[in-house]
Design an enzyme around this catalytic site. Structure first.
Site, PDB file in Angstrom:
ATOM      1  N   ASP A 150     -36.453  13.407  27.119  1.00 49.76           N
ATOM      2  CA  ASP A 150     -35.566  14.568  26.978  1.00 49.76           C
ATOM      3  C   ASP A 150     -36.306  15.724  26.311  1.00 49.76           C
ATOM      4  OD1 ASP A 150     -35.729  13.121  24.583  1.00 49.76           O
ATOM      5  OD2 ASP A 150     -33.693  13.610  23.968  1.00 49.76           O
ATOM      6  N   LEU A 151     -37.126  15.402  25.309  1.00 54.36           N
ATOM      7  CA  LEU A 151     -37.910  16.441  24.647  1.00 54.36           C
ATOM      8  C   LEU A 151     -38.972  16.998  25.586  1.00 54.36           C
ATOM      9  CD1 LEU A 151     -38.393  14.868  21.092  1.00 54.36           C
ATOM     10  CD2 LEU A 151     -36.558  16.331  21.930  1.00 54.36           C
ATOM     11  N   ASN A 158     -24.331  10.182  25.237  1.00 53.12           N
ATOM     12  CA  ASN A 158     -23.757  10.428  26.570  1.00 53.12           C
ATOM     13  C   ASN A 158     -24.806  10.306  27.667  1.00 53.12           C
ATOM     14  OD1 ASN A 158     -20.951  11.304  25.897  1.00 53.12           O
ATOM     15  ND2 ASN A 158     -22.031  12.936  24.813  1.00 53.12           N
ATOM     16  N   ILE A 159     -24.322   9.977  28.862  1.00 50.41           N
ATOM     17  CA  ILE A 159     -25.101  10.099  30.087  1.00 50.41           C
ATOM     18  C   ILE A 159     -24.554  11.308  30.824  1.00 50.41           C
ATOM     19  CG2 ILE A 159     -25.778   9.033  32.279  1.00 50.41           C
ATOM     20  CD1 ILE A 159     -25.180   6.312  30.997  1.00 50.41           C
ATOM     21  N   VAL A 160     -25.414  12.267  31.114  1.00 44.84           N
ATOM     22  CA  VAL A 160     -25.000  13.453  31.855  1.00 44.84           C
ATOM     23  C   VAL A 160     -25.512  13.328  33.287  1.00 44.84           C
ATOM     24  CG1 VAL A 160     -25.143  15.956  32.053  1.00 44.84           C
ATOM     25  CG2 VAL A 160     -25.030  14.885  29.790  1.00 44.84           C
TER      26      VAL A 160
END
Length: 253
Positions: A108-109, A11-13
């Protein structure tokens, strides 16, 4: 107002934050076959349907683990909000010890680690992210990134099992009443839910043994609330953990 974009493998949030709170958030399926114009139409319609004043957005920050989508989404953020996005990388300020950042660390991490250290600045913290991949990211009390472990996520395991077998069904992930399944669906749930719970507990215990200290365990990702009752070591559940890391990095830069 801050616009934060987290481009993941599934997904793209897109989220909008103001005054320390997330006031809007949307999820769009990550599809590398879509053109930039298609994504622009999707994002614009989401903003318009929520009556968002795009002129109020004065900062944009992005994290991406899908290189083929990064530039397309970056251009669309500029079209929508009229300004350039800060793209998270090892070169931006995060509050972490830059020398300790692995060269291949996913952005993201990096957001997860930055937020974990910000919340618990004097403690060793592990963030467990239940996404497409199940990731374990650990930072110590000095802001040094100690390391990351990655395994296939719960849904990835379900899809692999369903796609590679002739008779096993696709199942909804929920905690079964017993680990001794008597149907195909309950057997899969038992193996995955209790198996992954044990995996998490083992990863925490092994990390603590190697570090020589107790970890604070924070959980995020789509399935963290579903499986957390089976994992007593999880102390904090926050579905906005990665977005909070993005907001933090935006403020530091």
């Amino acid at each position: 107002m801050l616009a934060a974009v987290d481009i993941g493998n599934t997904n793209i949030v897109l989220a909008l934050g103001e005054g320390g709170a997330w006031v809007h958030s949307w999820r769009v399926y990550s599809d590398q076959r879509k053109t930039g114009d298609e994504y622009y139409v999707i994002f614009r319609s989401l903003l318009e349907s929520s009556r968002v004043d795009t002129a109020a957005v004065d900062r944009i920050v992005m994290s991406s683990v899908v290189p083929n989508l990064t530039l397309s989404v970056q251009k669309n953020m500029r079209r929508l909000f009229g300004r350039d996005a800060l793209v998270v990388s090892n070169d931006v300020r995060t509050g972490l010890d830059r020398e300790s950042l692995p060269a291949e660390l996913g952005s993201d991490l990096l957001c997860n680690l930055a937020w974990a250290h910000h919340v618990h600045p004097d403690k060793a913290v592990m963030t467990v992210d239940f996404g497409t991949a199940l990731t374990f990211s650990t930072v110590d009390g000095e802001g040094r990134v100690r390391g990351v472990a990655i395994v296939p996520g719960l849904l990835t395991a379900v899809h692999a099992l369903f796609g590679a077998t002739a008779q096993l069904p696709q199942v909804e992930l929920k905690i079964p009443s017993t680990v001794l399944g008597r149907s195909s669906e309950d057997s899969i749930r038992a193996g995955l839910m209790y198996g992954y719970a044990g995996l998490v507990e083992k990863m925490v215990a092994q990390s603590e043994a190697e570090l020589g200290e107790r970890l604070i365990v924070m959980a995020t990702g789509g399935l963290c609330q579903t499986i957390s009752p089976l994992i007593p070591r999880i102390e904090t559940i926050d579905k906005y953990h990665t977005l909070n890391g993005l907001a933090l990095i935006s403020s530091l830069n």
